[in-house]
Write a protein that holds these residues in place. Sequence first.
Motif, PDB file in Angstrom:
ATOM      1  N   THR A  14      27.705 -16.714   2.671  1.00  0.00           N
ATOM      2  CA  THR A  14      29.364 -16.981   2.922  1.00  0.00           C
ATOM      3  C   THR A  14      29.926 -15.638   3.252  1.00  0.00           C
ATOM      4  N   GLU A  15      29.247 -14.651   3.115  1.00  0.00           N
ATOM      5  CA  GLU A  15      30.010 -13.018   3.622  1.00  0.00           C
ATOM      6  C   GLU A  15      29.770 -13.086   5.126  1.00  0.00           C
ATOM      7  N   PRO A  16      31.133 -12.781   6.017  1.00  0.00           N
ATOM      8  CA  PRO A  16      30.756 -12.855   7.244  1.00  0.00           C
ATOM      9  C   PRO A  16      30.085 -11.666   7.915  1.00  0.00           C
ATOM     10  N   MET A  17      30.248 -10.331   7.350  1.00  0.00           N
ATOM     11  CA  MET A  17      30.067  -9.014   7.948  1.00  0.00           C
ATOM     12  C   MET A  17      28.673  -8.394   7.642  1.00  0.00           C
ATOM     13  N   ALA A  18      27.765  -8.175   8.466  1.00  0.00           N
ATOM     14  CA  ALA A  18      26.315  -7.888   8.214  1.00  0.00           C
ATOM     15  C   ALA A  18      26.176  -6.422   8.527  1.00  0.00           C
ATOM     16  N   GLY A  19      27.394  -6.115   9.298  1.00  0.00           N
ATOM     17  CA  GLY A  19      27.005  -4.589  10.081  1.00  0.00           C
ATOM     18  C   GLY A  19      26.904  -3.460   8.819  1.00  0.00           C
ATOM     19  N   PRO A  20      27.653  -3.332   7.814  1.00  0.00           N
ATOM     20  CA  PRO A  20      27.695  -2.234   6.804  1.00  0.00           C
ATOM     21  C   PRO A  20      26.275  -2.458   6.142  1.00  0.00           C
ATOM     22  N   ILE A  21      25.678  -3.505   6.023  1.00  0.00           N
ATOM     23  CA  ILE A  21      24.215  -3.499   5.508  1.00  0.00           C
ATOM     24  C   ILE A  21      23.311  -2.888   6.495  1.00  0.00           C
ATOM     25  N   ILE A  22      23.412  -3.090   7.726  1.00  0.00           N
ATOM     26  CA  ILE A  22      22.597  -2.640   8.836  1.00  0.00           C
ATOM     27  C   ILE A  22      22.836  -1.195   8.764  1.00  0.00           C
ATOM     28  N   SER A  23      24.021  -0.799   8.640  1.00  0.00           N
ATOM     29  CA  SER A  23      24.431   0.783   8.800  1.00  0.00           C
ATOM     30  C   SER A  23      23.794   1.465   7.850  1.00  0.00           C
ATOM     31  N   LYS A  24      23.868   0.779   6.496  1.00  0.00           N
ATOM     32  CA  LYS A  24      23.218   1.485   5.387  1.00  0.00           C
ATOM     33  C   LYS A  24      21.635   1.558   5.496  1.00  0.00           C
ATOM     34  N   LEU A  25      20.947   0.490   5.931  1.00  0.00           N
ATOM     35  CA  LEU A  25      19.588   0.776   6.440  1.00  0.00           C
ATOM     36  C   LEU A  25      19.134   1.954   7.134  1.00  0.00           C
ATOM     37  N   LYS A  26      20.070   1.773   8.235  1.00  0.00           N
ATOM     38  CA  LYS A  26      19.739   2.884   9.058  1.00  0.00           C
ATOM     39  C   LYS A  26      19.868   4.357   8.886  1.00  0.00           C
ATOM     40  N   GLY A  41       0.928  -1.053   0.030  1.00  0.00           N
ATOM     41  CA  GLY A  41       0.021   0.114  -0.126  1.00  0.00           C
ATOM     42  C   GLY A  41       0.923   1.226  -0.179  1.00  0.00           C
ATOM     43  N   ASP A  42       0.749   2.286   1.047  1.00  0.00           N
ATOM     44  CA  ASP A  42       1.582   3.295   1.123  1.00  0.00           C
ATOM     45  C   ASP A  42       2.646   3.045   2.383  1.00  0.00           C
ATOM     46  N   MET A  43       2.695   1.968   2.564  1.00  0.00           N
ATOM     47  CA  MET A  43       3.696   1.676   3.793  1.00  0.00           C
ATOM     48  C   MET A  43       5.023   1.300   3.072  1.00  0.00           C
ATOM     49  N   GLU A  44       6.176   1.803   3.488  1.00  0.00           N
ATOM     50  CA  GLU A  44       7.348   1.670   3.071  1.00  0.00           C
ATOM     51  C   GLU A  44       7.814   0.650   3.855  1.00  0.00           C
ATOM     52  N   CYS A  45       8.496  -0.469   2.947  1.00  0.00           N
ATOM     53  CA  CYS A  45       9.180  -1.617   3.451  1.00  0.00           C
ATOM     54  C   CYS A  45      10.655  -1.726   3.047  1.00  0.00           C
ATOM     55  N   LEU A  46      11.774  -1.685   4.073  1.00  0.00           N
ATOM     56  CA  LEU A  46      12.965  -1.708   3.685  1.00  0.00           C
ATOM     57  C   LEU A  46      13.490  -3.053   4.189  1.00  0.00           C
ATOM     58  N   GLY A  47      14.568  -3.624   3.507  1.00  0.00           N
ATOM     59  CA  GLY A  47      15.171  -5.052   4.204  1.00  0.00           C
ATOM     60  C   GLY A  47      16.430  -5.016   3.327  1.00  0.00           C
ATOM     61  N   GLY A  48      17.457  -5.831   4.144  1.00  0.00           N
ATOM     62  CA  GLY A  48      18.837  -5.989   3.520  1.00  0.00           C
ATOM     63  C   GLY A  48      18.996  -7.382   3.647  1.00  0.00           C
ATOM     64  N   THR A  49      19.698  -7.871   2.460  1.00  0.00           N
ATOM     65  CA  THR A  49      20.231  -9.332   2.528  1.00  0.00           C
ATOM     66  C   THR A  49      21.719  -9.671   2.445  1.00  0.00           C
ATOM     67  N   LEU A  50      22.176 -10.185   3.408  1.00  0.00           N
ATOM     68  CA  LEU A  50      23.788 -10.336   3.437  1.00  0.00           C
ATOM     69  C   LEU A  50      23.808 -11.642   2.390  1.00  0.00           C
ATOM     70  N   ASN A  51      24.998 -11.404   1.413  1.00  0.00           N
ATOM     71  CA  ASN A  51      25.217 -12.625   0.409  1.00  0.00           C
ATOM     72  C   ASN A  51      25.840 -13.670   1.552  1.00  0.00           C
TER      73      ASN A  51
END
Lengths: 276, 281
Positions: free
Chosen positions: A136-148, A124-134
């Motif tokens: 076998t990649e170990p580091m999720a942090g940069p994706i979370i920071s980007k989302l934030k 609808g008009d509700m914005e949904c954001l999400g991230g996906t770590l590839n």
Amino acid sequence: MQIAVLSGKGGTGKTTVSTNLAKLINVRYIDCDVEEPNGFIFLKPEGIKSQEVSIPVPYVDEDKCTHCKKCIDICQFNALVHTNKVILFEKLCHGCGACRAVCPTMAITEKDRPIGKIEVGYNGDMECLGGTLNVTEPMAGPIISKLKSMIDDKTTILDCSPGSSCNVVKPLLGVDYAVLVTEPTEFGLHDLKIAVELVRKMDIPFGVVINRLSQEDNTTSRYLKDENINIVGTIPFDRNIAVMYSKGELLINDDKYKKLFTDITHNIEEAIGCSL
Amino acid sequence: MQLVIISGKGGTGKTTVAASFAYLSENSIKCDCDVDASNLHIVLGGEDIKSEPYLGAKVAHVDKDKCTLCRACEDMCRYDAIKDGVVAELKCEGCAACTVVCPNNAITMEDEVTGDTIITKSSTGILSRAQMIVGAEGSGKLVTDVRKNALDYGTKDDFYLLDGTPGVGCAVLASVTGCDMALMIVEPSQSGLNDFKRVLSVVEYFEIKPLVCINKYDINEDVTADIVDFCKDKNIDLIGKIPFDSTVEKSINELKPIVVYDDSIAGKEIKKIWKTVNSYL
């Protein structure tokens, strides 16, 4: 206004609480569990736009490198080794730039290395954001920071990763209120205490939702009472809820369960002292 | 022989299965790789015989007397962890980039205790585990240490049972690497199937023998059928389907492995799965 939903442990109902709450009050939803993002299964956003997330990793110009090994000494993550030249183990690299800063001959430049993606869509008009770590990649942090970094002042519900490590700290930075989801078992209580310690350490006001509640008097309620922690809602132990969840359905589509989330919303509003 | 139990998603029943396997396997050495929120010791009980602080990270420390507030460190830090000469410890990655650019040598890197590694002597043998300090960095490294500590209590030929972590990130990579077999517990839901496929990619990446069991398979028999078909297509051994059983909740609260309840339908199936796992050992 940012509200984070966390749990100490996986499988307690974070995604159930955050997706239903976000849809009920029609605010932005962000799935910060980039290792196992599931929120979109329930919210089914449309018109999804995707963008890659990369981190800068060093690139060594061998003509300029004098083999002084300063870059290897400074790297705290053992991502650089020296044989007859400097070799990068890119999955160990945090993209901090220390090697580049320390290089006396400016032999190090940086190139972007993709580690995952971010998706933005609408229910609808509700914005949904999400991230996906590839995988076998170990580091999720940069994706979370980007989302934030993509959030503005509009009310946002953040669905956090399980656990209490750095991946949970990142979404919690700067949030106004936290909802801790737990289940009334010994395991649940053990993990709830960890989550409580984390939000207290970060000085974030919080309340608890008890999921899969089958009896009134239990150790979780006693703990919460002793610690003077606010219960903002309960969700019953109900096989039908598990069935709806397994099909990827939102609970608020059923009037019986919708009331649970209306109550949770009111209790949060009371706790933060403004309407959502 | 090292067997790791993983799930992709949390709450699918990893610890329920791991605790049962721990109970059923004589002389196995156990590792709880879920360092964020370890639960296996709660069921297995026992006594902690060794506990050591774990220096898992470094954090920048600014000497106020030397700092001239030039902000070179602020400009350098990619994690937004220094402001006005003050380090936000929860944001600091310990990369030391700030130390490179400080013109006054005012910044040093200091070791940080990020948890404790613990050896518990339980009724079913040695359990290696850890308790991470909440909000700490580097859980993958801590998992590696938990596994190393376990090796001190056995030989290469022993059977090591590892209770893995949820997700697919650093802690999972550290749990899975070097194992011989991975038992993936899958929940028959859209999200469970999604997470299973992601964690399977990790197992395949490390070329580890994959085994699958479905937990609470009767919650959604359509998705269960999808998982069965998927495993058939991929030629992966599906070694059990555990039914929904309210005794499991009771067993968690009574802190006993589900397999000790003779009338438990889930317990019966887990015993069968354990037998099948043994045929691979």
